[in-house]
Design a protein around this motif. Structure first.
Motif, mmCIF file in Angstrom:
data_model
loop_
_atom_site.group_PDB
_atom_site.id
_atom_site.type_symbol
_atom_site.label_atom_id
_atom_site.label_comp_id
_atom_site.label_asym_id
_atom_site.label_seq_id
_atom_site.Cartn_x
_atom_site.Cartn_y
_atom_site.Cartn_z
ATOM 1 N N GLY A 195 -10.618 9.482 32.973
ATOM 2 C CA GLY A 195 -11.888 9.416 32.269
ATOM 3 C C GLY A 195 -12.300 10.720 31.618
ATOM 4 O O GLY A 195 -13.301 10.772 30.899
ATOM 5 N N ALA A 196 -11.534 11.781 31.848
ATOM 6 C CA ALA A 196 -11.875 13.077 31.269
ATOM 7 C C ALA A 196 -11.567 13.102 29.776
ATOM 8 O O ALA A 196 -10.614 12.466 29.309
ATOM 9 C CB ALA A 196 -11.105 14.189 31.979
ATOM 10 N N ASN A 197 -12.369 13.850 29.039
ATOM 11 C CA ASN A 197 -12.114 14.091 27.621
ATOM 12 C C ASN A 197 -12.186 15.599 27.441
ATOM 13 O O ASN A 197 -13.269 16.186 27.464
ATOM 14 C CB ASN A 197 -13.153 13.386 26.751
ATOM 15 N N ALA A 198 -11.033 16.235 27.323
ATOM 16 C CA ALA A 198 -10.944 17.694 27.417
ATOM 17 C C ALA A 198 -10.764 18.355 26.060
ATOM 18 O O ALA A 198 -10.134 17.792 25.154
ATOM 19 C CB ALA A 198 -9.784 18.084 28.331
ATOM 20 N N ARG A 242 -18.261 14.578 23.028
ATOM 21 C CA ARG A 242 -18.642 14.366 24.435
ATOM 22 C C ARG A 242 -17.551 14.892 25.368
ATOM 23 O O ARG A 242 -16.991 14.173 26.208
ATOM 24 C CB ARG A 242 -18.956 12.895 24.720
ATOM 25 N N ILE A 243 -17.246 16.173 25.207
ATOM 26 C CA ILE A 243 -16.210 16.833 25.991
ATOM 27 C C ILE A 243 -16.677 17.006 27.435
ATOM 28 O O ILE A 243 -17.820 17.403 27.689
ATOM 29 C CB ILE A 243 -15.870 18.207 25.373
ATOM 30 N N THR A 244 -15.792 16.739 28.377
ATOM 31 C CA THR A 244 -16.132 16.867 29.799
ATOM 32 C C THR A 244 -15.508 18.089 30.455
ATOM 33 O O THR A 244 -16.053 18.605 31.433
ATOM 34 C CB THR A 244 -15.671 15.616 30.576
ATOM 35 N N HIS A 245 -14.352 18.541 29.962
ATOM 36 C CA HIS A 245 -13.630 19.655 30.593
ATOM 37 C C HIS A 245 -13.107 20.606 29.517
ATOM 38 O O HIS A 245 -12.732 20.176 28.418
ATOM 39 C CB HIS A 245 -12.417 19.149 31.387
ATOM 40 N N SER A 246 -13.033 21.875 29.865
ATOM 41 C CA SER A 246 -12.382 22.837 28.979
ATOM 42 C C SER A 246 -11.984 24.079 29.774
ATOM 43 O O SER A 246 -12.512 24.325 30.862
ATOM 44 C CB SER A 246 -13.287 23.240 27.814
#
Length: 301
Positions: A195-198, A242-246
């Motif tokens: 479900g992550a969008n990085a 809608r980025i969740t991780h970076s």
């Protein structure tokens, strides 16, 4: 990568400059790129050097090189010409991949490095390709998928060159096992999931980006790749996609917090921000946590 294509084949895998490819498409392109590399005459263990800004092709080559039983060598885009030449000579690269930003350097690099027999152009503007170069997209399009050669275990798959802070840059040899366990190390504690969008905005020649991308592939997450870092663009991408991780270095975080209109961006989508590669000033971390109170901050080294 094969697992990501199997379990989330029809889901977004890589997004780059408006083009999104599913995990099944990424796997197919990697297998075709691997076939294209072997069709050039590259043999087991040959080195494929990459001098490029971030791109889909760069990500595919992370996997296509070992898929073809080859070794990828990432070249630092900030090096001066003598440093680039030294690394190419050190790894005795057989092929050199360049994008439009570095195509003008190809002729000089090849002249100084007799081992380089093939130049591959990974840019979209074919008019900017070096003389005699093969187009990366043609290698993908013209070849049928190659069966994974399963380069694994203690065999070297990636060469990441150090910055040369204390002398001449050294090629750090990462084996298949190194990459595999690093992927697990990144995916689990940093809560990467399907479900992550990085957002990958770190330069892909750097192991910080490399390990992050491996972990994301483990999790079959969505990956948005930025060609290069720009603070305003990064903020806009986080908010709009809608980025969740970076993964960022402290200097990048500082530039983003000091960016004009930073308060206008909705960053509530962020779940994890991983930082490292240099010390994090406590005052900067405090500011970042105040701006993004719902984000889990993780230091990695």
């Amino acid at each position: 990568l094969r697992r990501a294509a199997r379990v989330r084949g029809d889901h977004p895998g890589i997004e780059f400059e408006g083009v999104t490819r599913s995990w099944a498409t990424v796997e197919d392109r990697v297998a075709r790129a691997a076939a294209g590399l072997r069709a050039l005459g590259l043999q087991r263990g040959d080195r494929v050097a990459v001098l490029s800004e971030n791109s889909t092709a760069f990500f595919e080559l992370y996997w296509a090189a070992p898929w073809a039983d080859l070794i990828m060598a990432s070249l630092n885009t900030r090096w001066a010409m003598p440093e680039m030449i030294a690394a190419l000579q050190d790894c005795a690269a057989t092929a050199l991949v360049v994008d439009a930003a570095f195509a003008p350097l190809a002729e000089q690099l090849v002249k100084a490095c007799p081992s380089v027999r093939h130049v591959i152009y990974a840019g979209s503007d074919l008019a900017a390709a070096p003389s005699g170069a093969r187009a990366y997209e043609a290698l993908v399009a013209e070849n049928q998928p190659l069966a994974d050669q399963e380069r694994g275990g203690g065999e070297v798959v990636h060469l990441f060159y150090t910055s040369g802070t204390t002398g001449q840059s050294k090629g750090a040899m990462l084996t298949s096992d190194n990459v595999f366990f690093t992927g697990l190390m990144i995916a689990s504690p940093f809560a990467l999931s399907a479900g992550a969008n990085a957002l990958c905005v770190m330069p892909m020649f750097h192991v910080g980006a490399g390990t992050f991308l491996v972990g994301l592939t483990f999790a079959a997450s969505g990956i948005v790749i930025a060609r290069r870092f720009d603070a305003a663009d990064a903020l806009k991408t986080i908010a709009e996609r809608r980025i969740t991780h970076s993964v960022l270095v402290p200097a990048m975080i500082n530039q983003m917090l000091n960016s004009p209109n930073v308060e206008s961006y909705d960053l509530t989508c962020m779940e994890r921000l991983i930082y490292g590669a240099s010390p994090m000033p406590p005052a900067l971390l405090k500011r970042a946590m105040e701006k993004m109170p719902g984000v889990g901050f993780n230091q990695g080294y």
